[in-house]
Write a protein that holds these residues in place. Structure first.
Motif: not given
Length: 89
Positions: A49, A73, A76-77, A81-88
């Motif tokens: 991810r 990253l 932020l994760y 701030t970032l979710s699993d959906d944000d990180l492909h």
């Protein structure tokens, strides 16, 4: 030595719970492994991810210095701030 540099740069210990919102990340290498295990994910799934191979992720978990873009990253994760959906991955 790389692990020591990372520990000094980020220098925090986390409990078994989620890290505080303002905690700098990544923390000590064993905390990266602990985070991945809490998510019940393989190294391949977790690190992909962030655009990282399984073998590089394994090295990060043992103390090799994490490149700044990956460290950002991760931070932020972990802070939400970032979710699993944000990180492909």
């Amino acid at each position: 030595m790389a692990g020591k540099m990372m520990d000094e740069e980020f220098g925090i210990e986390l409990s078994a719970e989620a890290p505080p919102q303002n905690a700098p990340w990544p923390a000590a290498p064993h905390e990266l492994r602990r985070l991945r295990i809490r998510k019940r994910e393989s190294q391949e799934k977790f690190w992909s991810r962030f655009g990282v191979t399984q073998s590089s992720g394994s090295r990060f978990e043992t103390g090799v210095m994490i490149p700044p873009p990956v460290a950002i990253l991760l931070r932020l994760y972990v802070n939400g701030t970032l979710s699993d959906d944000d990180l492909h991955g």
